[in-house]
Design a protein around this motif. Structure first.
Motif, PDB file in Angstrom:
ATOM      1  N   PHE A  92     -15.972  -6.292  -6.438  1.00  0.00           N
ATOM      2  CA  PHE A  92     -15.695  -7.755  -6.550  1.00  0.00           C
ATOM      3  C   PHE A  92     -14.596  -8.239  -5.958  1.00  0.00           C
ATOM      4  O   PHE A  92     -13.390  -7.604  -6.173  1.00  0.00           O
ATOM      5  CB  PHE A  92     -16.117  -8.313  -7.794  1.00  0.00           C
ATOM      6  N   ASP A  93     -14.651  -9.396  -5.118  1.00  0.00           N
ATOM      7  CA  ASP A  93     -13.049  -9.723  -4.859  1.00  0.00           C
ATOM      8  C   ASP A  93     -12.867 -11.202  -5.290  1.00  0.00           C
ATOM      9  O   ASP A  93     -12.035 -11.928  -4.637  1.00  0.00           O
ATOM     10  CB  ASP A  93     -13.077  -9.730  -3.396  1.00  0.00           C
ATOM     11  N   HIS A  94     -13.210 -11.753  -6.431  1.00  0.00           N
ATOM     12  CA  HIS A  94     -13.248 -13.093  -6.580  1.00  0.00           C
ATOM     13  C   HIS A  94     -12.023 -13.240  -7.657  1.00  0.00           C
ATOM     14  O   HIS A  94     -12.139 -14.230  -8.327  1.00  0.00           O
ATOM     15  CB  HIS A  94     -14.176 -14.001  -7.126  1.00  0.00           C
ATOM     16  N   TRP A  95     -11.237 -12.076  -8.112  1.00  0.00           N
ATOM     17  CA  TRP A  95     -10.560 -12.304  -9.183  1.00  0.00           C
ATOM     18  C   TRP A  95      -9.324 -12.898  -8.989  1.00  0.00           C
ATOM     19  O   TRP A  95      -8.930 -13.401  -7.893  1.00  0.00           O
ATOM     20  CB  TRP A  95     -10.175 -10.577  -9.438  1.00  0.00           C
ATOM     21  N   GLY A  96      -8.556 -13.429 -10.008  1.00  0.00           N
ATOM     22  CA  GLY A  96      -7.443 -14.290  -9.666  1.00  0.00           C
ATOM     23  C   GLY A  96      -7.746 -15.691 -10.172  1.00  0.00           C
ATOM     24  O   GLY A  96      -8.716 -15.856 -10.923  1.00  0.00           O
ATOM     25  N   ARG A  97      -6.746 -16.530  -9.670  1.00  0.00           N
ATOM     26  CA  ARG A  97      -6.748 -17.865 -10.180  1.00  0.00           C
ATOM     27  C   ARG A  97      -8.084 -18.891  -9.543  1.00  0.00           C
ATOM     28  O   ARG A  97      -8.356 -18.408  -8.580  1.00  0.00           O
ATOM     29  CB  ARG A  97      -5.444 -18.479  -9.931  1.00  0.00           C
ATOM     30  N   LEU A  98      -8.623 -19.413 -10.253  1.00  0.00           N
ATOM     31  CA  LEU A  98      -9.459 -20.291  -9.937  1.00  0.00           C
ATOM     32  C   LEU A  98      -9.389 -21.184  -8.734  1.00  0.00           C
ATOM     33  O   LEU A  98      -8.096 -21.811  -9.057  1.00  0.00           O
ATOM     34  CB  LEU A  98     -10.158 -21.262 -11.159  1.00  0.00           C
ATOM     35  N   PRO A  99     -10.103 -21.220  -7.669  1.00  0.00           N
ATOM     36  CA  PRO A  99      -9.840 -22.345  -6.662  1.00  0.00           C
ATOM     37  C   PRO A  99      -9.917 -23.678  -7.244  1.00  0.00           C
ATOM     38  O   PRO A  99     -10.345 -23.912  -8.186  1.00  0.00           O
ATOM     39  CB  PRO A  99     -10.901 -22.175  -5.606  1.00  0.00           C
ATOM     40  N   ASP A 100      -9.044 -24.647  -6.375  1.00  0.00           N
ATOM     41  CA  ASP A 100      -8.885 -25.989  -6.961  1.00  0.00           C
ATOM     42  C   ASP A 100     -10.628 -26.356  -6.834  1.00  0.00           C
ATOM     43  O   ASP A 100     -11.015 -26.267  -6.132  1.00  0.00           O
ATOM     44  CB  ASP A 100      -8.317 -26.965  -6.276  1.00  0.00           C
ATOM     45  N   ILE A 101     -11.029 -27.292  -7.675  1.00  0.00           N
ATOM     46  CA  ILE A 101     -12.230 -27.967  -8.036  1.00  0.00           C
ATOM     47  C   ILE A 101     -12.703 -28.885  -6.739  1.00  0.00           C
ATOM     48  O   ILE A 101     -13.978 -28.867  -6.273  1.00  0.00           O
ATOM     49  CB  ILE A 101     -12.312 -28.844  -9.177  1.00  0.00           C
ATOM     50  N   SER A 102     -11.523 -29.402  -6.016  1.00  0.00           N
ATOM     51  CA  SER A 102     -11.965 -30.178  -5.122  1.00  0.00           C
ATOM     52  C   SER A 102     -12.356 -29.204  -3.598  1.00  0.00           C
ATOM     53  O   SER A 102     -12.707 -29.843  -2.505  1.00  0.00           O
ATOM     54  CB  SER A 102     -10.684 -30.895  -4.662  1.00  0.00           C
ATOM     55  N   ASP A 103     -11.909 -28.075  -3.724  1.00  0.00           N
ATOM     56  CA  ASP A 103     -12.009 -27.201  -2.262  1.00  0.00           C
ATOM     57  C   ASP A 103     -13.202 -26.672  -2.756  1.00  0.00           C
ATOM     58  O   ASP A 103     -13.725 -25.480  -2.963  1.00  0.00           O
ATOM     59  CB  ASP A 103     -10.924 -26.174  -2.543  1.00  0.00           C
ATOM     60  N   GLY A 104     -14.571 -27.387  -2.092  1.00  0.00           N
ATOM     61  CA  GLY A 104     -15.670 -27.036  -2.304  1.00  0.00           C
ATOM     62  C   GLY A 104     -16.186 -25.611  -1.857  1.00  0.00           C
ATOM     63  O   GLY A 104     -16.787 -24.729  -2.340  1.00  0.00           O
ATOM     64  N   GLU A 105     -15.558 -25.390  -0.422  1.00  0.00           N
ATOM     65  CA  GLU A 105     -16.117 -24.312  -0.014  1.00  0.00           C
ATOM     66  C   GLU A 105     -15.444 -22.667  -0.569  1.00  0.00           C
ATOM     67  O   GLU A 105     -16.214 -21.854  -1.043  1.00  0.00           O
ATOM     68  CB  GLU A 105     -15.301 -23.861   1.461  1.00  0.00           C
ATOM     69  N   ALA A 106     -14.170 -22.867  -1.355  1.00  0.00           N
ATOM     70  CA  ALA A 106     -13.637 -21.717  -2.132  1.00  0.00           C
ATOM     71  C   ALA A 106     -14.281 -21.758  -3.238  1.00  0.00           C
ATOM     72  O   ALA A 106     -14.566 -20.705  -3.872  1.00  0.00           O
ATOM     73  CB  ALA A 106     -12.118 -22.166  -2.223  1.00  0.00           C
ATOM     74  N   MET A 107     -14.732 -23.002  -3.954  1.00  0.00           N
ATOM     75  CA  MET A 107     -15.436 -22.879  -4.962  1.00  0.00           C
ATOM     76  C   MET A 107     -16.615 -22.309  -5.020  1.00  0.00           C
ATOM     77  O   MET A 107     -17.163 -21.549  -5.799  1.00  0.00           O
ATOM     78  CB  MET A 107     -15.592 -24.287  -5.799  1.00  0.00           C
ATOM     79  N   THR A 108     -17.313 -22.492  -3.806  1.00  0.00           N
ATOM     80  CA  THR A 108     -18.582 -21.865  -3.825  1.00  0.00           C
ATOM     81  C   THR A 108     -18.646 -20.305  -3.526  1.00  0.00           C
ATOM     82  O   THR A 108     -19.401 -19.638  -4.379  1.00  0.00           O
ATOM     83  CB  THR A 108     -19.349 -22.479  -2.440  1.00  0.00           C
ATOM     84  N   ALA A 109     -17.507 -20.001  -3.019  1.00  0.00           N
ATOM     85  CA  ALA A 109     -17.405 -18.700  -2.869  1.00  0.00           C
ATOM     86  C   ALA A 109     -17.008 -17.793  -4.155  1.00  0.00           C
ATOM     87  O   ALA A 109     -17.466 -16.730  -4.514  1.00  0.00           O
ATOM     88  CB  ALA A 109     -16.152 -18.208  -1.815  1.00  0.00           C
ATOM     89  N   TRP A 110     -16.014 -18.553  -4.982  1.00  0.00           N
ATOM     90  CA  TRP A 110     -15.731 -18.020  -6.126  1.00  0.00           C
ATOM     91  C   TRP A 110     -17.013 -17.959  -7.174  1.00  0.00           C
ATOM     92  O   TRP A 110     -17.218 -16.793  -7.826  1.00  0.00           O
ATOM     93  CB  TRP A 110     -14.712 -18.772  -7.012  1.00  0.00           C
ATOM     94  N   LEU A 111     -17.902 -19.017  -7.204  1.00  0.00           N
ATOM     95  CA  LEU A 111     -19.012 -18.909  -8.082  1.00  0.00           C
ATOM     96  C   LEU A 111     -20.008 -17.850  -7.594  1.00  0.00           C
ATOM     97  O   LEU A 111     -20.739 -17.383  -8.468  1.00  0.00           O
ATOM     98  CB  LEU A 111     -19.783 -20.132  -7.920  1.00  0.00           C
ATOM     99  N   ALA A 112     -20.230 -17.725  -6.102  1.00  0.00           N
ATOM    100  CA  ALA A 112     -21.130 -16.659  -5.911  1.00  0.00           C
ATOM    101  C   ALA A 112     -20.773 -15.172  -6.623  1.00  0.00           C
ATOM    102  O   ALA A 112     -21.394 -14.420  -6.739  1.00  0.00           O
ATOM    103  CB  ALA A 112     -20.953 -16.503  -4.339  1.00  0.00           C
ATOM    104  N   GLY A 113     -19.219 -14.921  -6.272  1.00  0.00           N
ATOM    105  CA  GLY A 113     -18.699 -13.908  -6.812  1.00  0.00           C
ATOM    106  C   GLY A 113     -19.059 -13.758  -8.338  1.00  0.00           C
ATOM    107  O   GLY A 113     -19.581 -12.687  -8.843  1.00  0.00           O
TER     108      GLY A 113
END
Ligand code: NAP
Length: 406
Positions: A257-278
């Motif tokens: 998995f590669d979504h480790w580390g700090r949570l993306p900012d909630i306003s960054d939809g694309e990064a948040m979607t990728a994090w949620l997928a992980g």
């Protein structure tokens, strides 16, 4: 014949306290990676005061906290003690160990010279106002980690402890085995059994970070003994197999998995979607291991910043993430929506009470809980052992060094 200094492994006559001793010492001028920070030195044997016990150390357990003392980060332990008025400019670490009671201070009645003991790693002031008002001593403002925040730990021929840190050593355990497990097992036990109603109950899925590590190896077994279903997270297949042998239902390799580390900012939809997928893909692995769509009721955490967002997202509604460390960092992000709307708990947990220490010593002595001693080094290898831990290259389970033991 008595002497002022004895070679490592040489025993003075029982009860004779020499003036000097060999110790694996950390000094501020050497702070850095453990192998360079530790050095064998000869120092004065500390004076035994009221309520204290001097122990002739046979073996000492290796723990992550003295990786931190070597680095001088996040706490410069020597500077912190000097601010509190203590004069020593060195640190003798070692937060657990086994040995023989060699001298007792005034008012000590619980142990006598010659007793074989194992040592737990927390001290406090029994006269502290909060304790007198009923606080559990391990939560007292006066609590400190022995052999980390306080000096004269087990990486020396003699260790200085408070009398309540001495526990009878089970006769069937070697010096090394009795030295290696109390810090990790008692900490894991408090995490899994100390925070009602979030205690492991039969059938509860329990996700265990670093399953092959010191804490993890103890946590897997404790969860199983309690009837829970432990699932281990590891960084390679070999460690995963080790966890399965200890009783894990299955394991997840975190390197997939590669979504480790700090949570993306909630306003960054694309990064948040990728994090949620992980995070969801990780959760599906939990379902796969359990054979049903259930979430862990308890997540045992210590890796911290890299993993807390996923741990909190994954844990069951009204479940808990219980944390005792922050190996990967302390700025752990929490998406509060998951915390409040799903009524989860993020619980801090630090070491254990004396009773909880006894509650893990008993099953180790009885053969139900394996102390998982995987590596034994010489006294001179104390720095090397911590270096292996710092590099995450140490073998699974718990490690010890022989101090005076042959
Ligand atoms: N508060 C207390 O009383 C207390 C007591 C004991 C320990 N601790 C703390 O708990 C932590 C672990 O102690 P330990 O004795 O179990 O150490 P350990 O034997 O080194 O095990 C920790 C395991 O965590 C995993 N890990 C390391 N970095 C990670 C990351 N970035 N993300 C996910 N997993 C990671 C590694 O396993 P994989 O590489 O296989 O995943 C490692 O084996 C330390 O920070 C220690 O200071 C606190």
């Amino acid at each position: 014949m008595t002497a002022d200094l004895y070679a490592i492994g040489d025993k003075p006559p029982l009860g004779h306290v020499p003036a000097r001793m060999h110790a694996a010492v950390i000094r501020p001028e050497r702070y850095g990676e453990p192998e360079g920070a530790f050095s064998m030195e000869v120092v004065d044997v500390p004076r035994v005061r009221r309520g204290q016990v001097l122990v002739y150390v046979m073996a000492a357990g290796i723990n992550y906290n003295n990786v931190w003392s070597s680095l001088g980060y996040p706490l410069d332990v020597v500077a912190a003690r000097r601010r509190r008025g203590q004069s020593e400019n060195f640190h003798i670490g070692g937060t657990e160990g086994s040995g023989i009671v060699w001298a007792v201070g005034e008012a000590v009645t619980s142990v006598s010279v010659g007793d074989e003991v194992m040592l737990s790693g927390a001290t406090w002031d029994e006269c502290a106002a909060d304790i007198r008002l009923g606080a559990e001593p391990i939560t007292s403002a006066t609590r400190s980690a022995w052999g980390y925040e306080s000096n004269y730990g087990s990486f020396a021929q003699f260790a200085l402890v408070s009398d309540y840190q001495c526990h009878p050593k089970p006769a069937n355990l070697s010096w090394e085995k009795s030295a290696c497990f109390l810090s990790t097992a008692a900490t894991a036990y408090r995490q899994l059994c100390g925070w009602a109603p979030h205690t492991v109950e039969p059938g509860d899925p329990v996700l265990i970070r670093g399953g092959a590590g010191g804490l993890g190896s103890m946590a897997i077994q404790i969860a199983r003994i309690r009837g829970g279903i432990p699932i281990a997270v590891v960084s390679d297949e070999e460690r995963g197999s080790y966890c399965r042998a200890l009783g894990a239902q299955g394991f997840i390799n975190r390197t997939e998995f590669d979504h480790w580390g700090r949570l993306p900012d909630i306003s960054d939809g694309e990064a948040m979607t990728a994090w949620l997928a992980g995070a969801r893909r990780f959760g599906e692995r939990v379902w796969h291991i359990l054979g049903e769509r259930r979430a862990p009721r308890i997540v045992l955490e210590h890796s911290g910043q890299d993993t807390i967002p996923t741990s909190l997202y994954l844990c069951d509604n009204a479940g808990t993430v219980v944390i005792c460390g922050g190996t990967s960092g302390y700025n752990a992000d929490v998406d509060l929506r998951y915390l409040w709307m799903r009524q989860k708990r993020l619980q801090g947990s630090h070491y254990a009470s004396i009773r909880q220490c006894r509650q893990v010593i008993a099953p180790v002595a009885g053969g139900q809980l394996d102390p998982c001693l995987s590596w034994v080094g010489t006294f001179e290898e104390t720095g090397r052992a911590h270096q292996l831990m710092y590099e995450n290259q140490h073998p699974p389970g718990n490690m010890a060094v022989r101090v005076n033991a042959p």
